[in-house]
Design a protein around this motif. Structure first.
Motif, mmCIF file in Angstrom:
data_model
loop_
_atom_site.group_PDB
_atom_site.id
_atom_site.type_symbol
_atom_site.label_atom_id
_atom_site.label_comp_id
_atom_site.label_asym_id
_atom_site.label_seq_id
_atom_site.Cartn_x
_atom_site.Cartn_y
_atom_site.Cartn_z
ATOM 1 N N PRO A 53 -33.197 25.138 16.770
ATOM 2 C CA PRO A 53 -32.469 25.536 15.562
ATOM 3 C C PRO A 53 -33.225 25.360 14.252
ATOM 4 O O PRO A 53 -33.142 26.241 13.388
ATOM 5 N N GLU A 54 -33.953 24.272 14.070
ATOM 6 C CA GLU A 54 -34.653 24.097 12.794
ATOM 7 C C GLU A 54 -35.708 25.177 12.613
ATOM 8 O O GLU A 54 -35.823 25.776 11.544
ATOM 9 N N GLN A 55 -36.470 25.438 13.668
ATOM 10 C CA GLN A 55 -37.531 26.450 13.604
ATOM 11 C C GLN A 55 -36.945 27.825 13.309
ATOM 12 O O GLN A 55 -37.427 28.542 12.433
ATOM 13 N N HIS A 56 -35.887 28.219 14.033
ATOM 14 C CA HIS A 56 -35.340 29.552 13.848
ATOM 15 C C HIS A 56 -34.602 29.708 12.515
ATOM 16 O O HIS A 56 -34.658 30.780 11.902
ATOM 17 N N LEU A 57 -33.940 28.661 12.057
ATOM 18 C CA LEU A 57 -33.257 28.751 10.768
ATOM 19 C C LEU A 57 -34.275 28.921 9.641
ATOM 20 O O LEU A 57 -34.109 29.776 8.758
ATOM 21 N N LYS A 58 -35.338 28.136 9.682
ATOM 22 C CA LYS A 58 -36.377 28.257 8.654
ATOM 23 C C LYS A 58 -37.024 29.639 8.695
ATOM 24 O O LYS A 58 -37.209 30.281 7.654
ATOM 25 N N ALA A 59 -37.369 30.112 9.882
ATOM 26 C CA ALA A 59 -38.001 31.429 10.015
ATOM 27 C C ALA A 59 -37.061 32.527 9.534
ATOM 28 O O ALA A 59 -37.483 33.461 8.840
ATOM 29 N N GLY A 60 -35.780 32.427 9.879
ATOM 30 C CA GLY A 60 -34.809 33.423 9.446
ATOM 31 C C GLY A 60 -34.677 33.468 7.937
ATOM 32 O O GLY A 60 -34.604 34.549 7.340
ATOM 33 N N LEU A 80 -28.517 29.354 -1.482
ATOM 34 C CA LEU A 80 -28.260 28.741 -0.185
ATOM 35 C C LEU A 80 -27.177 27.676 -0.229
ATOM 36 O O LEU A 80 -27.130 26.876 -1.166
ATOM 37 N N SER A 81 -26.350 27.650 0.797
ATOM 38 C CA SER A 81 -25.438 26.523 1.001
ATOM 39 C C SER A 81 -26.233 25.390 1.641
ATOM 40 O O SER A 81 -27.411 25.563 1.989
ATOM 41 N N ARG A 82 -25.579 24.285 1.845
ATOM 42 C CA ARG A 82 -26.170 23.244 2.678
ATOM 43 C C ARG A 82 -26.184 23.754 4.120
ATOM 44 O O ARG A 82 -25.545 24.740 4.457
ATOM 45 N N VAL A 83 -26.884 23.027 4.962
ATOM 46 C CA VAL A 83 -26.880 23.318 6.394
ATOM 47 C C VAL A 83 -25.843 22.415 7.039
ATOM 48 O O VAL A 83 -25.731 21.231 6.712
ATOM 49 N N PHE A 84 -25.081 22.995 7.960
ATOM 50 C CA PHE A 84 -24.034 22.271 8.665
ATOM 51 C C PHE A 84 -24.320 22.294 10.155
ATOM 52 O O PHE A 84 -24.847 23.279 10.684
ATOM 53 N N GLU A 85 -23.963 21.220 10.813
ATOM 54 C CA GLU A 85 -24.026 21.176 12.273
ATOM 55 C C GLU A 85 -22.607 21.276 12.790
ATOM 56 O O GLU A 85 -21.679 20.693 12.228
ATOM 57 N N SER A 86 -22.449 22.043 13.854
ATOM 58 C CA SER A 86 -21.115 22.184 14.434
ATOM 59 C C SER A 86 -21.227 22.291 15.945
ATOM 60 O O SER A 86 -22.261 22.699 16.476
ATOM 61 N N GLU A 87 -20.144 21.918 16.595
ATOM 62 C CA GLU A 87 -20.092 22.083 18.038
ATOM 63 C C GLU A 87 -19.986 23.565 18.348
ATOM 64 O O GLU A 87 -19.475 24.352 17.541
ATOM 65 N N SER A 88 -20.486 23.965 19.514
ATOM 66 C CA SER A 88 -20.392 25.371 19.900
ATOM 67 C C SER A 88 -18.920 25.747 20.062
ATOM 68 O O SER A 88 -18.088 24.922 20.420
ATOM 69 N N VAL A 89 -18.617 26.998 19.770
ATOM 70 C CA VAL A 89 -17.251 27.514 19.825
ATOM 71 C C VAL A 89 -17.191 28.581 20.916
ATOM 72 O O VAL A 89 -17.993 29.510 20.923
ATOM 73 N N GLY A 90 -16.250 28.441 21.840
ATOM 74 C CA GLY A 90 -16.048 29.454 22.867
ATOM 75 C C GLY A 90 -16.834 29.230 24.141
ATOM 76 O O GLY A 90 -16.671 29.971 25.105
ATOM 77 N N PHE A 91 -17.730 28.231 24.146
ATOM 78 C CA PHE A 91 -18.504 27.919 25.348
ATOM 79 C C PHE A 91 -19.061 26.506 25.223
ATOM 80 O O PHE A 91 -19.126 25.948 24.125
ATOM 81 N N LYS A 115 -15.183 20.886 14.885
ATOM 82 C CA LYS A 115 -15.958 19.772 14.336
ATOM 83 C C LYS A 115 -17.212 20.321 13.668
ATOM 84 O O LYS A 115 -17.990 21.044 14.273
ATOM 85 N N ILE A 116 -17.353 19.971 12.389
ATOM 86 C CA ILE A 116 -18.482 20.428 11.586
ATOM 87 C C ILE A 116 -18.803 19.358 10.555
ATOM 88 O O ILE A 116 -17.898 18.699 10.043
ATOM 89 N N TRP A 117 -20.095 19.188 10.255
ATOM 90 C CA TRP A 117 -20.511 18.195 9.281
ATOM 91 C C TRP A 117 -21.820 18.641 8.635
ATOM 92 O O TRP A 117 -22.652 19.295 9.273
ATOM 93 N N PRO A 118 -22.004 18.330 7.330
ATOM 94 C CA PRO A 118 -23.260 18.674 6.658
ATOM 95 C C PRO A 118 -24.384 17.771 7.156
ATOM 96 O O PRO A 118 -24.145 16.614 7.523
ATOM 97 N N ILE A 119 -25.596 18.309 7.177
ATOM 98 C CA ILE A 119 -26.759 17.521 7.607
ATOM 99 C C ILE A 119 -27.867 17.642 6.572
ATOM 100 O O ILE A 119 -27.881 18.560 5.756
ATOM 101 N N GLU A 120 -28.804 16.711 6.633
ATOM 102 C CA GLU A 120 -30.024 16.815 5.836
ATOM 103 C C GLU A 120 -30.905 17.866 6.498
ATOM 104 O O GLU A 120 -31.021 17.904 7.722
ATOM 105 N N PHE A 121 -31.508 18.727 5.705
ATOM 106 C CA PHE A 121 -32.357 19.781 6.247
ATOM 107 C C PHE A 121 -33.515 20.007 5.288
ATOM 108 O O PHE A 121 -33.296 20.119 4.081
ATOM 109 N N CYS A 122 -34.719 20.067 5.820
ATOM 110 C CA CYS A 122 -35.893 20.320 5.006
ATOM 111 C C CYS A 122 -36.151 21.819 4.959
ATOM 112 O O CYS A 122 -36.666 22.398 5.915
#
Length: 166
Positions: free
Chosen positions: A14-21, A34-45, A153-160
């Motif tokens: 996720p970090e690699q693909h988010l930065k590249a995107g 940009l908003s902050r980056v959030f981590e969340s549990e997968s939804v639907g699977f 479940k979702i929460w903000p995270i530190e992201f470089c």
């Protein structure tokens, strides 16, 4: 010039693909907010957690061209077309808003999941709190305040973020 809001999500490297995107989006659309980056549990699977965020940009591209650009960026980042709707993603980029357009084709705008997925609504409310949803006539901030936060479940995270974005 249209103002667009973009949802990004990933749970494969996720970090690699988010930065590249983000860098790819900047290359195509210029300056991003940009908003902050959030981590969340997968939804639907059952799957590893996702990183999600919302970005905004200005564009002169048509809606169809914006969506085509997103698909190209996803593909460049390992996205495989034809995957199940609820499955791991290297990079998922969705157009949430294109100004205050209300359309069904070539994509649904405003994107329906704004109202029911915390991983879209919270970062959108953070980035554009006073902007009003064109169908329900409520600000994204008020929609987030009214949202049932026990659903996901979702929460903000530190992201470089990549330095090239600033």
């Amino acid at each position: 010039m249209a103002k667009i809001y973009i949802s990004l999500g990933t749970n494969i490297e996720p970090e690699q693909h988010l930065k590249a995107g983000l860098l790819d989006l900047q290359q195509h659309f210029g300056k991003l907010e940009l908003s902050r980056v959030f981590e969340s549990e997968s939804v639907g699977f059952q799957g590893t957690n996702f990183l999600n965020m919302v970005a905004s940009a200005d564009t002169e591209l048509s809606i169809s061209d914006v969506v085509a650009t997103f698909k190209m960026i996803e593909q460049d980042n390992g996205r495989i077309r034809g995957e199940k709707k609820f499955s791991p993603r290297s990079l998922d980029i969705d157009l949430l808003l294109y100004d205050d357009q209300i359309i069904e084709f070539p994509v649904e705008l405003p994107r329906g999941e704004i109202l029911y997925n915390a991983f879209v609504l919270w970062p959108l409310a953070e980035l554009a709190p006073q902007l009003t949803h064109p169908l329900v006539n409520k600000s994204y901030q008020s929609l987030w305040l009214q949202y049932d936060k026990t659903q996901q479940k979702i929460w903000p995270i530190e992201f470089c973020f990549p330095e090239q974005l600033f």
